[in-house]
Design an enzyme around this catalytic site. Structure first.
Site, PDB file in Angstrom:
ATOM      1  CB  SER A  10     -20.103  24.063  -4.284  1.00 53.69           C
ATOM      2  OG  SER A  10     -19.255  24.117  -2.930  1.00 53.69           O
ATOM      3  CG  HIS A  35     -21.786  20.098  -4.166  1.00 53.15           C
ATOM      4  ND1 HIS A  35     -21.594  18.307  -4.871  1.00 53.15           N
ATOM      5  CD2 HIS A  35     -19.897  20.314  -4.039  1.00 53.15           C
ATOM      6  CE1 HIS A  35     -20.298  18.411  -4.491  1.00 53.15           C
ATOM      7  NE2 HIS A  35     -19.098  19.066  -4.844  1.00 53.15           N
ATOM      8  CG  ASP A  37     -17.252  21.182  -1.973  1.00 49.23           C
ATOM      9  OD1 ASP A  37     -17.458  19.883  -2.526  1.00 49.23           O
ATOM     10  OD2 ASP A  37     -17.744  21.964  -2.778  1.00 49.23           O
ATOM     11  CG  MET A  39     -13.115  19.921   1.819  1.00 52.13           C
ATOM     12  SD  MET A  39     -12.017  21.482   1.525  1.00 52.13           S
ATOM     13  CE  MET A  39     -13.034  21.633  -0.160  1.00 52.13           C
ATOM     14  CG  HIS A  68     -17.086  16.131  -3.139  1.00 53.21           C
ATOM     15  ND1 HIS A  68     -16.586  16.871  -3.907  1.00 53.21           N
ATOM     16  CD2 HIS A  68     -16.799  15.301  -3.476  1.00 53.21           C
ATOM     17  CE1 HIS A  68     -16.169  16.517  -4.553  1.00 53.21           C
ATOM     18  NE2 HIS A  68     -15.760  15.126  -4.135  1.00 53.21           N
ATOM     19  CG  MET A  70     -13.930  16.210  -1.359  1.00 47.90           C
ATOM     20  SD  MET A  70     -13.324  17.835  -1.423  1.00 47.90           S
ATOM     21  CE  MET A  70     -14.684  18.297  -1.175  1.00 47.90           C
ATOM     22  CG  MET A 139     -12.141  15.980  -7.739  1.00 50.17           C
ATOM     23  SD  MET A 139     -14.141  16.711  -7.482  1.00 50.17           S
ATOM     24  CE  MET A 139     -13.444  18.293  -7.257  1.00 50.17           C
ATOM     25  CG  ASP A 172     -16.598  19.491  -7.093  1.00 55.19           C
ATOM     26  OD1 ASP A 172     -17.133  20.750  -7.303  1.00 55.19           O
ATOM     27  OD2 ASP A 172     -16.990  19.353  -6.519  1.00 55.19           O
TER      28      ASP A 172
HETATM   29  C1  DX5 Z   1     -13.348  21.539  -4.396  1.00 58.66           C
HETATM   30  C2  DX5 Z   1     -14.679  21.361  -4.538  1.00 58.66           C
HETATM   31  C3  DX5 Z   1     -15.565  22.106  -5.184  1.00 58.66           C
HETATM   32  C4  DX5 Z   1     -15.018  22.955  -5.787  1.00 58.66           C
HETATM   33  C5  DX5 Z   1     -15.815  24.091  -6.078  1.00 58.66           C
HETATM   34  O1  DX5 Z   1     -12.284  20.998  -3.642  1.00 58.66           O
HETATM   35  O2  DX5 Z   1     -14.544  19.882  -4.206  1.00 58.66           O
HETATM   36  O3  DX5 Z   1     -16.984  21.738  -5.425  1.00 58.66           O
HETATM   37  O4  DX5 Z   1     -15.481  24.175  -4.260  1.00 58.66           O
HETATM   38  O5  DX5 Z   1     -15.743  25.141  -6.057  1.00 58.66           O
HETATM   39  P1  DX5 Z   1     -15.433  26.206  -7.533  1.00 58.66           P
HETATM   40  O6  DX5 Z   1     -16.381  25.691  -7.910  1.00 58.66           O
HETATM   41  O7  DX5 Z   1     -14.890  27.028  -7.301  1.00 58.66           O
HETATM   42  O8  DX5 Z   1     -14.300  25.851  -7.866  1.00 58.66           O
HETATM   43 ZN    ZN Z   2     -17.732  19.479  -4.384  1.00 60.67          ZN
END
Ligand code: DX5
Ligand code: ZN
Length: 221
Positions: A10, A35, A37, A39, A68, A70, A139, A172
């Protein structure tokens, strides 16, 4: 043949000022699925990036892009990410009343359809989706930030899923040198690793992570 837990990096914890170089470095190290993320400041408090980043990075690096989402109202993002070149699109079970429809739509778009569950969601909620999901993202932290501590009890969800689905199982959150062995033992196919990859030189940490991950008891699927 023994299955091996595959690391999916990620880029959440990497500097956003330098993402092209970071992704090139990860890809050159053999980490060819990246990956992203996503948000939105609504489903989770932070805001990261959108489909344009996926498209822009895709012009620079020939990777497999794992988005991913979110985000609230993920239905608005599916076409955008598909057009931007995302190969895998994962939506949160908690983000839609129509999760089955979203997974069908992702498949119609020709993409690998993933569903993710938060730590507070019972894994049995996924039962109606086990045949349609290509990927299940378990998660092991509450989504929103990198660098959190892995919630070990969430790995029981992987064990439950292993008995019931052919979907790829990915973990994750909070996966690092200390915890990756537990993720492998639970039988996951894939694990996201974020902050742990960026704390020290990639050339140093990656072999250590791969070695610790090499114990998955699972048959290749
Ligand atoms: C959390 C994300 C993850 C996260 C992984 O909201 O979906 O992908 O960033 O990061 P680490 O490995 O630092 O937990
Ligand atoms: Zn993620």
């Amino acid at each position: 043949m023994q299955g091996q837990l595959k690391i999916v990096p990620s880029i959440l914890s990497a500097s956003q000022g330098n993402l092209t170089a970071t992704v090139k470095r990860l890809h050159a190290a053999g980490l060819t699925t990246i990956h992203l993320d996503i948000m939105d400041g609504c489903f989770v408090p932070e805001i990261t990036f959108g489909a344009k980043l996926c498209a822009d990075l895709g012009k620079e690096v020939d990777a497999t892009w794992d988005a991913h989402l979110m985000v609230a109202n993920p239905e608005h993002q599916l076409e955008r990410f598909a057009e931007a070149g995302a190969d895998w699109i994962t939506v949160h079970y908690e983000s839609s009343n129509h999760i089955h429809r979203l997974l069908s739509r992702i498949k119609e778009l020709g993409k690998l359809a993933g569903v993710s569950i938060n730590p507070g969601t019972p894994v049995t909620a996924l039962e109606p989706l086990l045949d349609i999901a290509d990927l299940i993202l378990v998660m092991t932290v509450n989504p929103g930030w990198g660098g959190q501590k892995l919630i070990t009890s969430c790995l029981d969800k992987v064990r439950w899923l292993l008995e019931r689905t052919e979907a790829k199982l990915m973990v994750d959150g909070g996966v690092n040198l200390e915890t990756i062995g537990q993720v492998a033992d639970a039988g996951a196919d894939l694990t996201v690793v974020g902050s742990a990859l960026f704390r020290e030189e990639l050339e140093t940490v990656l072999p250590k992570l791969q070695q610790a991950a090499a114990h998955s008891p699972r048959e290749s699927r």
